[in-house]
Design an enzyme around this catalytic site. Structure first.
Site: not given
Length: 251
Positions: A130, A135
């Site tokens: 993904s 982050d």
């Protein structure tokens, strides 16, 4: 003809990968790996071509991997409701079932698959991951405090360091829409997530991800590549996958 093992084969993306590989019987002999015969029967109408086991059980992985030249890793931890909303209008509390946390599934489960692939002499691993892994504060990491994207990235790095030829596909938001009619854009380091070109939504149909998996076994330019991918519904349809993979960054 390459014998390919697909784990997570009864999932929404995994089932599409199995279907697309089966559409090329002269090229691929497909083995699905899943936990539930009932789910395989429900999705495919049959358990033929399946091996059942658990990615936490190395013995069942070794059995499934025997004789395979390729591996597709499509297993992932799945959030579930752990507490109903405390007040009307609020969202339920999401988390993971015991033993189904991202560390166990998205890291250790993938490490088990990679090690079984090495032992079996698998020649290429395609891992579907993904976007968002750069982050730490991504909202998906907060679900059950599972840090799912962080564990996925750790598993990717384990694969890269394993010495096995690999292709890592980091998909944008997955859409349950038809594939084969969009332009695909590739990038890295989540640039397409944070600054998608022309304001395009950083998403991609599951069917297009499945097609990328199939093409990764067909095109040598996909070897030892890790990349992000999204789709543009307004652009020219991507058909030259060798050229697409060539635009990605090695490693």
């Amino acid at each position: 003809m390459k014998r390919i093992l697909v784990t997570g084969a009864t999932g929404r993306t995994g089932s599409l990968v199995v279907q697309k590989l089966r559409e090329r019987p002269q090229e691929f002999d497909v083995v699905g790996f899943a936990r539930s015969p009932q789910k395989a029967e429900q999705v495919f109408g049959s358990t033929e071509g399946f091996v059942f086991g658990d990615i936490g059980d190395r013995h069942s992985l070794d059995k499934a991997m025997n004789g395979c030249e390729g591996l597709v890793i499509l297993t992932s931890a799945v959030p579930q409701v752990v507490a109903p909303p405390s007040e009307p209008g609020q969202r339920p509390t999401m988390g993971f079932a015991p033993g189904g946390e991202p560390e166990q599934v998205d890291y250790q489960g993938q490490v088990n698959q990679i090690e079984a692939a090495k032992a079996a002499g698998v020649q290429q691993v395609v891992l579907v991951g993904s976007m968002g892994g750069t982050d730490e504060n991504h909202f998906l990491n907060s679900i059950g405090n599972g840090k799912i994207l962080i564990w996925k990235r750790k598993a990717e790095q384990y694969l890269i360091n394993s010495g096995l030829p690999y292709t890592i596909i980091r998909a944008g938001g997955l859409l349950d829409e038809p594939g084969g009619d969009r332009e695909l854009w590739v990038g890295d380091d989540d640039h397409l997530l944070h600054q998608p070109p022309d304001g395009v939504n950083p998403s991609i149909p599951r069917a297009d991800v499945a097609e990328l998996v199939v093409q990764a076994f067909r095109e040598t330019t996909a070897r030892n590549r890790a990349f992000d991918v999204i789709s543009n519904p307004q652009g020219p349809v991507t058909r030259d996958f060798a050229a697409l993979f060539a635009r990605t960054t090695p490693g």
